[in-house]
Write an enzyme that holds these catalytic residues in place. Structure first.
Site, PDB file in Angstrom:
ATOM      1  N   CYS A   1       0.847  -1.189   0.000  1.00  0.00           N
ATOM      2  CA  CYS A   1       0.000   0.000   0.000  1.00  0.00           C
ATOM      3  C   CYS A   1       0.889   1.246   0.000  1.00  0.00           C
ATOM      4  CB  CYS A   1      -0.868   0.019   1.244  1.00  0.00           C
ATOM      5  SG  CYS A   1      -1.860  -1.464   1.421  1.00  0.00           S
TER       6      CYS A   1
ATOM      7  N   ARG B   1       2.384   1.213  -5.991  1.00  0.00           N
ATOM      8  CA  ARG B   1       2.480   0.308  -4.840  1.00  0.00           C
ATOM      9  C   ARG B   1       1.200  -0.488  -4.624  1.00  0.00           C
ATOM     10  NH1 ARG B   1       6.699   1.797  -1.442  1.00  0.00           N
ATOM     11  NH2 ARG B   1       5.776   0.628   0.252  1.00  0.00           N
TER      12      ARG B   1
ATOM     13  N   TRP C   1      -3.367  -2.105  -1.650  1.00  0.00           N
ATOM     14  CA  TRP C   1      -3.141  -3.416  -2.273  1.00  0.00           C
ATOM     15  C   TRP C   1      -3.663  -4.416  -1.245  1.00  0.00           C
ATOM     16  CZ3 TRP C   1      -0.330  -7.916  -1.262  1.00  0.00           C
ATOM     17  CH2 TRP C   1      -0.120  -8.768  -2.362  1.00  0.00           C
TER      18      TRP C   1
ATOM     19  N   ASN D   1       0.018   0.528   6.178  1.00  0.00           N
ATOM     20  CA  ASN D   1       0.646  -0.360   5.197  1.00  0.00           C
ATOM     21  C   ASN D   1       1.351  -1.461   5.977  1.00  0.00           C
ATOM     22  OD1 ASN D   1       2.071  -1.562   3.084  1.00  0.00           O
ATOM     23  ND2 ASN D   1       3.744  -0.072   3.223  1.00  0.00           N
ATOM     24  N   GLY D   2       1.023  -2.712   5.666  1.00  0.00           N
ATOM     25  CA  GLY D   2       1.648  -3.829   6.382  1.00  0.00           C
ATOM     26  C   GLY D   2       0.595  -4.878   6.727  1.00  0.00           C
TER      27      GLY D   2
ATOM     28  N   GLU E   1      13.707 -14.128 -17.095  1.00  0.00           N
ATOM     29  CA  GLU E   1      13.263 -12.747 -16.925  1.00  0.00           C
ATOM     30  C   GLU E   1      12.301 -12.334 -18.049  1.00  0.00           C
ATOM     31  OE1 GLU E   1      13.203 -10.731 -14.626  1.00  0.00           O
ATOM     32  OE2 GLU E   1      13.051  -8.752 -15.504  1.00  0.00           O
TER      33      GLU E   1
ATOM     34  N   LYS F   1       8.442 -11.099 -17.420  1.00  0.00           N
ATOM     35  CA  LYS F   1       7.912  -9.825 -17.925  1.00  0.00           C
ATOM     36  C   LYS F   1       6.593 -10.056 -18.663  1.00  0.00           C
ATOM     37  CE  LYS F   1       9.655  -7.694 -15.977  1.00  0.00           C
ATOM     38  NZ  LYS F   1      10.717  -7.874 -15.060  1.00  0.00           N
TER      39      LYS F   1
ATOM     40  N   GLU G   1       3.723 -11.000 -16.233  1.00  0.00           N
ATOM     41  CA  GLU G   1       3.303  -9.921 -15.344  1.00  0.00           C
ATOM     42  C   GLU G   1       2.364  -8.933 -16.012  1.00  0.00           C
ATOM     43  OE1 GLU G   1       7.286  -8.394 -14.056  1.00  0.00           O
ATOM     44  OE2 GLU G   1       6.285  -8.373 -12.126  1.00  0.00           O
TER      45      GLU G   1
ATOM     46  N   HIS H   1      13.801 -32.631 -21.761  1.00  0.00           N
ATOM     47  CA  HIS H   1      13.460 -33.464 -20.605  1.00  0.00           C
ATOM     48  C   HIS H   1      12.028 -33.224 -20.139  1.00  0.00           C
ATOM     49  CE1 HIS H   1      17.559 -34.854 -20.333  1.00  0.00           C
ATOM     50  NE2 HIS H   1      17.969 -33.596 -20.430  1.00  0.00           N
TER      51      HIS H   1
ATOM     52  N   LYS I   1       4.390  -2.970  -6.642  1.00  0.00           N
ATOM     53  CA  LYS I   1       5.806  -2.751  -6.942  1.00  0.00           C
ATOM     54  C   LYS I   1       6.701  -3.249  -5.822  1.00  0.00           C
ATOM     55  CE  LYS I   1       9.268  -0.969  -9.196  1.00  0.00           C
ATOM     56  NZ  LYS I   1       9.709  -1.824 -10.313  1.00  0.00           N
TER      57      LYS I   1
END
Ligand code: M6R
Length: 615
Positions: free
Chosen positions: A2, A27, A75, A101-102, A488, A492, A495, A511, A610
């Site tokens: 948040c 955030r 969030w 926030n938390g 990576e 991307k 996401e 495999h 983020k």
């Protein structure tokens, strides 16, 4: 997760709070809210589901007067995203408003206790318990807000950054932090600003105080900043100068922060190397290596802890440290490491990599390593964040604020710092020859110019992107230094476009994942000319033989791969170990353009935040 903003001063608070929320929206963005003490002395709380723009629209006809306020962009962790669960939460009497926030881990116990004493809760959040608890303590003990906050926080288990507004004391905001970031800005006109990071504060003042765990700050108009702890012992605030320009916080003509950040990578890497690689490009100087030479040079082992993209950078770091320094390296997901019972020796060097410097899992892994007596080194972007403060030393990547939720320039900044660090240590350990060292340092300085060439693939990639929007799955293949690039690239795409993608070491494909390949499956292969080039060509042929559609990243001048690939993207040549710095660029662009073609909000992908400050 948040985002928190606060202001108390002589200016109209509302525009400052809304602008601050917009800067922090990366955030979290499922709901937002604001509380202000109006000119008539009332406590106005407005909340809306959705983005900050929805809150703005909701507030249009409302009373937004007043010079003191707090605001929040959420969030969700506890309770679905809706306007009731949005912050600020207010106390039973309506006197206090609080943002958080938390995560409050013992909120159920605290809530049950308060409910049994007749307090009614409005939301399904863990956060509301804080404001109800504080007011309950104030009322039942007849004490003032600061003391009640101190008593309440003694009962709270968990992570928090909070700010509280009190209708009865409109000249004061009280805030506190434990394991979640909080920064106080000291305005020139005696105003105070408050935020989860310095970005909403930077345009008003360059003087900030990063609160420490356990700090409770009193922002009172016309008074000096007062910081105490839960036992009311005075703490001395450490005022820091920040150096963030407005341009760094804005999109600068780009439609999305992500695209801006992709394009600024050459200049970011120049900034990252500036002052560290000398003008003759034959020597790297990192003060952390000078100051802690013995620890680093004599490391028995390096353990890298990180999450997400930073973990991918760590995988590249492993190859660099092993090949250049001949030090064994393990790369750990911080979230797993913290809950295992890992073997950590006092002569281990633990490198924590984090863009935000606030990732809860990485912080917990650092704590574990410190307790085991290891030497902990940070590689971080956000100046003054918790990770640089909790590591013994480290190196900032200096790529400027990264706002796009999908990390781009931080990744290449991290790889650049790890490259410089590995070269420095290898030179000190004499595990590479002096000429090789100089040649590699020189090549590193050429990377920004080569990145500029790689960015020229943008138009080609924009044209290709629509072909891939239909895909349900994509495979990314690479070997050696390019295997983490494949991981990576896949991350991307997942996401921001919500297409399932997997990164795989190209030779491992046979495999298992080879079973997935058919003509519907786009396969992106990083096939630059390095020591595994011929092997990767064989892997491409294996894909082709099963009808897979190959897009290959190749080195300029390559004439072989075009015979097997549907599309080729040509990149400048560089040494194997620096190839990730170049090859990651077209994959970032590819994910970006596919997401844009699919109409996705690139900077605010669903469900993501983020900075992941909860575990
Ligand atoms: O701030 P950090 O580098 O510690 O963050 C770690 C991950 O949360 C982060 O890299 C995440 O995976 C990004 N969204 C990747 O684009």
């Amino acid at each position: 997760m948040c985002g928190i903003v606060g202001y108390i001063g002589t200016k109209h608070a509302y525009p400052i709070l809304i602008k601050g929320l917009e800067r922090l929206e990366y955030r979290g963005y499922d709901s937002a809210g604001v509380a202000m003490i109006s000119e008539s002395g009332g406590l106005n709380v407005y909340k809306a589901k959705g983005k900050v723009s929805d809150l703005k629209a909701f507030c249009e006809e409302k009373d937004t007067t007043g010079c003191a306020g707090i605001a929040h962009t959420r969030w969700a962790t506890h309770g679905e995203p809706n306007s009731t669960n949005a912050h600020p939460h207010f106390s039973a009497s309506g006197r206090l408003a609080l943002i958080h926030n938390g995560i409050i881990e013992n909120y159920i116990t605290l809530k049950e206790k308060l409910v049994s004493r007749g307090i009614q809760f409005r939301s399904a959040t863990d956060s509301e318990v804080l404001v109800q608890l504080v007011e309950y303590i104030m009322q039942s003990n007849g004490i003032e807000l600061l003391e009640a906050v101190q008593v309440a926080l003694h009962q709270v288990i968990g992570a928090y950054a909070i700010a509280i507004l009190d209708r009865e004391h409109p000249d004061t905001i009280i805030c506190a932090r434990q394991s979640s970031p909080l920064v106080v800005g000291l305005g020139n006109d005696e105003a105070f600003y408050l935020a989860s990071d310095a970005s909403p504060i930077a345009e008003y003042t360059d003087k900030v105080v990063y609160l420490n765990d356990g700090d409770i700050a009193v922002l009172q108009l016309g008074q000096e900043l007062k910081v105490v702890n839960m036992d009311n012992e005075t703490q001395t605030p450490n005022v820091k100068q920040i150096d963030v320009t407005l341009g760094q916080l804005e999109k600068g003509g780009y439609p999305y922060f992500m695209l801006k950040e992709i394009f600024e990578q050459p200049s970011c890497l120049r900034d990252c190397m500036r002052g560290r690689i000398n003008v003759d490009a034959d020597r790297i100087t990192l003060s952390a290596v000078i100051d802690y030479r013995e620890k680093l040079v004599n490391a028995r082992r390096i353990i890298i802890v990180a999450c997400g993209t930073s973990w991918h950078a760590g995988l590249i770091g492993k190859q660099l440290f092993e090949s250049l320094c001949r030090i064994p390296v393990s790369v750990e997901y911080a979230s797993e490491f913290r809950y295992r019972d890992p073997v950590i020796y006092p002569d281990d060097v633990v490198i924590a990599i984090s863009q935000s410097g606030e990732t809860a899992d990485t912080l917990a892994a650092i704590e574990l390593a410190r307790k085991a007596g290891a030497f902990v080194f940070g590689v971080c972007n956000a100046i003054g964040a918790s990770i640089p403060r909790q590591t013994t030393t480290g190196v900032y990547i200096h790529v400027g604020p990264e706002i796009g939720v999908a990390s781009t320039k931080a990744f290449t900044g991290q790889v650049t710092v790890l490259s410089m660090l590995a070269l420095c240590i290898a030179n000190e350990r004499r595990t590479i020859h002096g000429d090789q060292y100089k040649e590699m340092v020189k090549e590193l300085t050429q990377i920004p110019a080569k990145m500029e060439l790689a960015l020229k693939t943008n138009e080609q990639i924009e044209r290709l992107a629509p072909i891939f929007t239909y895909a349900k799955n994509c495979l990314y293949l690479g070997r050696g230094y390019n295997y983490p690039v494949a991981l990576e690239g896949a991350l991307k795409l997942k996401e921001i476009s919500y297409i399932h993608a997997e990164g795989y070491p190209a030779a491992e494909m046979k495999h298992g994942p080879i079973a997935l390949i058919d003509s519907e499956m786009p396969v992106f292969v990083i096939a630059t000319r390095d020591r595994l080039y011929e092997k990767v060509i064989s892997n491409i042929q294996e894909v082709r033989a099963r009808g897979g559609r190959v897009t290959a990243l190749v080195t300029e001048g390559d004439t072989q791969i075009q015979k097997f690939a549907d599309h080729i993207i040509t990149l400048p040549d560089t040494m194997d170990c620096f190839q990730p710095l170049i090859a990651s660029i077209p994959l970032q662009l590819l994910a970006y353009h596919i997401a844009v073609c699919k109409g996705k909000d690139v900077d605010r992908p669903r469900n993501l935040a983020k900075s992941v400050t909860v575990e």
